[in-house]
Scaffold this active site. Sequence first.
Site, PDB file in Angstrom:
ATOM      1  N   LYS A  37      42.347  21.328  31.087  1.00 19.09           N
ATOM      2  CA  LYS A  37      41.946  20.784  32.230  1.00 19.09           C
ATOM      3  C   LYS A  37      42.237  19.366  33.166  1.00 19.09           C
ATOM      4  O   LYS A  37      42.132  19.222  34.013  1.00 19.09           O
ATOM      5  CB  LYS A  37      40.315  21.135  31.821  1.00 19.09           C
ATOM      6  CG  LYS A  37      39.418  20.633  32.944  1.00 19.09           C
ATOM      7  CD  LYS A  37      37.841  20.663  32.769  1.00 19.09           C
ATOM      8  CE  LYS A  37      37.898  19.571  32.034  1.00 19.09           C
ATOM      9  NZ  LYS A  37      36.060  19.555  31.935  1.00 19.09           N
ATOM     10  N   ASP A 228      34.915  18.882  39.556  1.00 21.07           N
ATOM     11  CA  ASP A 228      34.851  19.474  37.083  1.00 21.07           C
ATOM     12  C   ASP A 228      33.808  19.703  36.655  1.00 21.07           C
ATOM     13  O   ASP A 228      32.942  18.994  37.343  1.00 21.07           O
ATOM     14  CB  ASP A 228      35.674  17.923  36.817  1.00 21.07           C
ATOM     15  CG  ASP A 228      36.092  18.022  35.545  1.00 21.07           C
ATOM     16  OD1 ASP A 228      36.183  19.208  34.990  1.00 21.07           O
ATOM     17  OD2 ASP A 228      36.307  17.069  34.895  1.00 21.07           O
ATOM     18  N   ARG A 623      35.371  18.677  20.240  1.00 15.60           N
ATOM     19  CA  ARG A 623      35.367  17.322  20.403  1.00 15.60           C
ATOM     20  C   ARG A 623      36.894  17.452  19.274  1.00 15.60           C
ATOM     21  O   ARG A 623      37.194  16.228  19.152  1.00 15.60           O
ATOM     22  CB  ARG A 623      34.353  16.422  20.487  1.00 15.60           C
ATOM     23  CG  ARG A 623      33.328  16.323  21.603  1.00 15.60           C
ATOM     24  CD  ARG A 623      34.062  17.278  23.332  1.00 15.60           C
ATOM     25  NE  ARG A 623      33.902  18.626  23.313  1.00 15.60           N
ATOM     26  CZ  ARG A 623      34.542  18.476  24.086  1.00 15.60           C
ATOM     27  NH1 ARG A 623      34.844  17.836  24.957  1.00 15.60           N
ATOM     28  NH2 ARG A 623      34.975  20.548  24.801  1.00 15.60           N
TER      29      ARG A 623
END
Length: 768
Positions: A37, A228, A623
């Site tokens: 992204k 975002d 993560r």
Amino acid sequence: MPNPTASLLHGLNDAQQQAVLTTQGPVLVVAGPGSGKTRVLTHRIAHLIQDLGVMPENILAVTFTNKAAGEMKQRVEKLIGAGAASGLWIGTFHSIGVRFLRQNPGIVADRLGLLPNFVIYDDADQMALAKQAVVAVGLDPKQVAPRRMLSRISAAKSEMLDPDDFVKTVEKYDDEVVARVYREYQRLLKKANAIDFDDLLVMPIRLFDAAPALLERYQALFHYILVDEYQDTNRVQYILVSALADRYRNLFAVGDPDQSIYAWRQADIRNILGFNQDYPDATLIKLETNYRSTRRIVEAADRLIRENSQRIERTLRTDNDDGEMVSLRELSDERHEARFVVDEIRRLMNIHHVSPNQIAVMYRTTAQSRVLEESFRMSEINYRIVGGLRFYERREVKDVIAMLRVLHNPADELSLLRTIENMPIGRGIGPKAIDQVRSWSALNQTTTTEGFVALAPSLALHDSPPLTGASRSAAQKLGSVIAQLRELEKELTLTQLFDALVDRSGYQGSFNHESEEDMERWSNVLELRTDLEDFDALPPGEALATYLDQVQLVSDADTMKDGSVPQVTLITLHSAKGLEFPIVFITGVEEGLLPVSRAIENEAVDPNAIEEERRLFYVGITRAEKLLYLTYTAGRTRYGRYESTIPSRFLANLPVESVKTHGTRASGAGSLAQRSRAWSSMPGTKRTGPLPASARPAEPDWAVRNVPDAAPPSPTYAAGMQIFHPKFGEGQITEIAERRDDQELVIEFKRHGTKRLLGSLAKLDVIS
DNA sequence: CCGTCGAGGCCCGAC
DNA sequence: GCCTCGACGG
């Protein structure tokens, strides 16, 4: 359209390229975790500027943290050359909001009644103000919790309801109380010439409402808008973005409904889910390939999130290697959990040469960080805590900032009171004296700060009723010092002003050089001074204003400094959003913590709360790049009392084939099996398969490749050496055990007893 | 005015 | 269990 430079598309997959190249019209990118992204955002901005010749100032990019904004800008400049992105509007909603307000001081003063030197009130300031408001409307802060009032007020503001609007929504008595407190709270804010965080978003919209020409100017300015983390926008942010994008309609929203974790601060998932209704001509692009994590981690995340009903159907996939099994482990309590984490990290560093900054330890609640920190502090491993007691929340730092704020904005009475309370210059001025000056000031139509300043000259000569005796000279000193410092501000740099402030306020002198604690606090004050250096280049008068704005908008995630010393990151799951680490530990995967107890209590009324907890777990899991550890305990101390715990229902959502369980000896496999029965009987739980009851000893066979920060070869120590350790101080090496490529040292410290440290890790200075 | 002591809340998360 | 706040005495 000119041909995009090959380098800007190089290495991007089809969907990513499409997201970079579809520049006209509204675009929604649903981007799974680790799907590139940020690359898309940076390459798109670079493409706009370099290939389409868009001026950077015609692009507005909204990020979730200031740090992300800085990094993104750097990455863009790396693509298209240093300085090529200057003028780009990039930052958080809050920093962009303050920019709108600061750019139009005249209209802001005229239409919103905010003078140009307005300040931004942080959490603590808001709390103090809310409490004042509760008292002012004749209620007891003990019965009407200011914190609850604040969260109601914040919710109202997020829905764009001012006190008048809010009154109309009142349904029960409690709402009425909120309405009264809200009105008073706003009155106090205005009186202090201050705004709170929510106002940073609300005020620009009010401004644009009041001055449509201004909105048109910004609409014309922003040819391209990128947002975002769109799934975490609330109504105000939504209104702001839609208004700004109204002219060109080149709105590029990136988000992931599965990572929506801010419903509690009124983030509205409908903003992203309804994007197609708002913009029927929108292009929808899905980024579903994960480049970050091993296949096992991706599968665990994907299976977990499938249990949610509130979502857009989507599959996360990866071409990455299987990787190691996700490690699930039960520990007897939080201390053992913390010890396990530290021991395991030590092992990873030792055997696999992992650098501490490749590792993050995550938790649901900040309270959990304490025990973890204790364990790290006892070890030789460097760590940092993101959040917790923030630097800017430290008493000594707030004291100095408060006084700076008084100089800048005399209407900020909260800061004046803090100054009087904590600075030696305020000594001798009690509540009585303050009240008197306050009344005098009110009579003379000025602020209390100006009252002190105005009274100072005459107080120097004689008792000016009602100030007499001790309070007279004290008040005189305060008034004159404020006046002096304000004069100095006009000609000095910020650091010079700082020096004058800590000197003339007597603050510097109040620190005791004999006291370790005082010296620690003073070093924090000096760290603040270092901060100020960045603003010395600005013209006096402007520097202070700019600094004060900036300092109020620093977020937890922003304070994560990289570089210098490699450190393990201790962080909440919320703050970890947007980050990635080769190795991740998620601790406290238990009922009551993850999902947190409040979500469980409200489960019947609001099943979405549990789903948000699941998303939070999903954020944590995703993560991790290479290694993922999950831990939970058999029991944990809460509010100082030990309570036994149940493993999280979410564990039952994980795929058996990707998870390896390790029971403790105390609890053993048997209890794990019992627990698995407990899971399956839990409401809303679908088991995807039994977890293996066997607990084999843990020895994952893997290595993190490409370790850039592998420990340098350590010096050789010998028994008998006197050494100095940064934390434990002086000591003597009494024993050495040679390891394959390291030394295990036994050191007797003068102050801290005997410790076992590794030569490669302990930063020892040899004294003799 | 300042320090000490006990009561009570606290811990869901953040700009 | 720790922190904050208010009451109380020096």
